[in-house]
Design a protein around this motif. Structure first.
Motif, PDB file in Angstrom:
ATOM      1  N   ASP A 103       0.702  -1.175  -0.002  1.00 37.64           N
ATOM      2  CA  ASP A 103       0.099  -0.048  -0.030  1.00 37.64           C
ATOM      3  C   ASP A 103       1.015   1.201   0.139  1.00 37.64           C
ATOM      4  N   PRO A 104       1.640   1.343  -0.921  1.00 36.37           N
ATOM      5  CA  PRO A 104       2.507   2.621  -0.956  1.00 36.37           C
ATOM      6  C   PRO A 104       1.912   4.014  -0.664  1.00 36.37           C
ATOM      7  N   ASP A 105       0.706   4.004  -1.243  1.00 36.27           N
ATOM      8  CA  ASP A 105      -0.120   5.502  -1.118  1.00 36.27           C
ATOM      9  C   ASP A 105      -0.991   5.422   0.148  1.00 36.27           C
ATOM     10  N   GLY A 106      -0.806   4.481   1.171  1.00 35.00           N
ATOM     11  CA  GLY A 106      -1.328   4.486   2.376  1.00 35.00           C
ATOM     12  C   GLY A 106      -2.578   3.841   2.399  1.00 35.00           C
ATOM     13  N   GLY A 107      -2.878   2.776   1.671  1.00 30.68           N
ATOM     14  CA  GLY A 107      -4.315   1.896   1.921  1.00 30.68           C
ATOM     15  C   GLY A 107      -4.882   1.787   0.758  1.00 30.68           C
ATOM     16  N   TYR A 108      -6.060   1.047   0.727  1.00 29.97           N
ATOM     17  CA  TYR A 108      -6.856   0.720  -0.405  1.00 29.97           C
ATOM     18  C   TYR A 108      -8.395   1.256  -0.148  1.00 29.97           C
ATOM     19  N   ASP A 109      -8.852   1.605  -1.487  1.00 31.11           N
ATOM     20  CA  ASP A 109     -10.166   1.926  -1.500  1.00 31.11           C
ATOM     21  C   ASP A 109     -11.125   0.695  -1.389  1.00 31.11           C
ATOM     22  N   VAL A 110     -10.788  -0.647  -1.693  1.00 29.57           N
ATOM     23  CA  VAL A 110     -11.540  -1.631  -1.593  1.00 29.57           C
ATOM     24  C   VAL A 110     -10.421  -2.784  -1.288  1.00 29.57           C
ATOM     25  N   VAL A 111     -10.806  -3.319  -0.252  1.00 27.88           N
ATOM     26  CA  VAL A 111     -10.207  -4.786   0.129  1.00 27.88           C
ATOM     27  C   VAL A 111     -11.240  -5.924   0.084  1.00 27.88           C
ATOM     28  N   ARG A 130      -8.168   2.410   3.459  1.00 31.28           N
ATOM     29  CA  ARG A 130      -8.308   3.853   3.512  1.00 31.28           C
ATOM     30  C   ARG A 130      -9.440   4.344   4.245  1.00 31.28           C
ATOM     31  N   PRO A 131      -9.262   5.554   4.881  1.00 32.00           N
ATOM     32  CA  PRO A 131     -10.589   6.017   5.521  1.00 32.00           C
ATOM     33  C   PRO A 131     -11.589   6.135   4.482  1.00 32.00           C
ATOM     34  N   GLY A 132     -12.763   5.672   4.978  1.00 35.86           N
ATOM     35  CA  GLY A 132     -13.949   5.497   3.508  1.00 35.86           C
ATOM     36  C   GLY A 132     -13.842   4.275   2.667  1.00 35.86           C
ATOM     37  N   GLY A 133     -12.825   3.440   2.955  1.00 32.97           N
ATOM     38  CA  GLY A 133     -12.641   2.316   2.292  1.00 32.97           C
ATOM     39  C   GLY A 133     -13.537   1.056   2.430  1.00 32.97           C
ATOM     40  N   LEU A 134     -13.572   0.271   1.584  1.00 36.24           N
ATOM     41  CA  LEU A 134     -14.943  -0.681   1.640  1.00 36.24           C
ATOM     42  C   LEU A 134     -14.305  -2.114   1.755  1.00 36.24           C
TER      43      LEU A 134
END
Ligand SMILES: C[S@@+](CC[C@H](N)C(=O)[O-])C[C@H]1O[C@@H](n2cnc3c(N)ncnc32)[C@H](O)[C@@H]1O
Length: 184
Positions: A103-111, A130-134
């Motif tokens: 997660d080079p950009d600090g997390g995922y939008d969907v896991v 990520r905050p708001g990620g699903l």
């Protein structure tokens, strides 16, 4: 994971033909909650049906599995659908946790993690959002089945992910699914 188990998964993947892109089970009928395209992680991706489905919706996907045969099937499916460049296929044994540097950009939008149950991975799956990620998780469940060591106990997913904003939770017929969002 023992080498014999890895070979068993390779053989299982080799025995089936490359499938078709598919949404994660937990998202069926809930496509409305899919965030705008960003980064996605598909854990224990198998032959990549979900990873390719996400890539077709504009996501850049990290797809992780221990089986080289499964990953090769996924890469073939991705090429067939013209999204090969959107997916990074990562061969890793998840017994050692999620692969580093994912997660080079600090997390995922969907896991997504489906049809692979490893309770030790539950905290890192939530932390990968990520905050708001699903998060979309589906595992075999004891509910509506005879039980067994590979199946989730009743309420296991809710207990593991209750700190997230749970959008859907279904248990029955030997399967449990949870759809949740990390609070923005
Ligand atoms: C039942 S399949 C599910 C595949 C895919 N998620 C799906 O829903 O079609 C389970 C997957 O977990 C992978 N797997 C099993 N143990 C693993 C481990 N320790 N590390 C990484 N992948 C593993 C297998 O290779 C297989 O692709």
């Amino acid at each position: 994971m023992a080498g014999s188990d890895r070979q068993r998964w390779d053989s299982r993947h080799a025995a089936v033909s490359v499938g078709e892109p598919m949404p994660p089970s937990a998202l069926l009928g809930r496509a409305d909650v899919l965030p705008s395209p960003g980064r996605a992680l598909d854990v224990a991706c198998g032959r990549g049906a979900v990873a390719v489905w996400l890539a077709l919706r504009g996501f850049v996907v990290d797809a992780v599995d221990v089986s080289a045969t499964g990953l090769a099937g996924g890469a073939e499916l991705a090429e067939r659908h013209g999204v090969g460049e959107r997916i990074r296929w990562v061969r890793a044994d998840l017994d050692g946790g999620l692969p580093a540097g994912r997660d080079p950009d600090g997390g995922y939008d969907v896991v997504v993690c489906q049809r692979f149950r490893e309770p030790a991975l539950y905290p890192p799956l939530a932390a990968a959002l990520r905050p708001g990620g699903l998060l979309a998780v589906t595992v075999l469940s004891e509910v509506g089945d005879e039980g067994g060591r590979f199946r989730a106990a009743p309420g296991e997913l809710l207990a593991a992910f209750g700190d997230l904003d749970v959008l859907d939770h279904v248990e029955g017929d030997g399967e449990a699914s949870l759809l949740a969002r990390r609070t923005p």
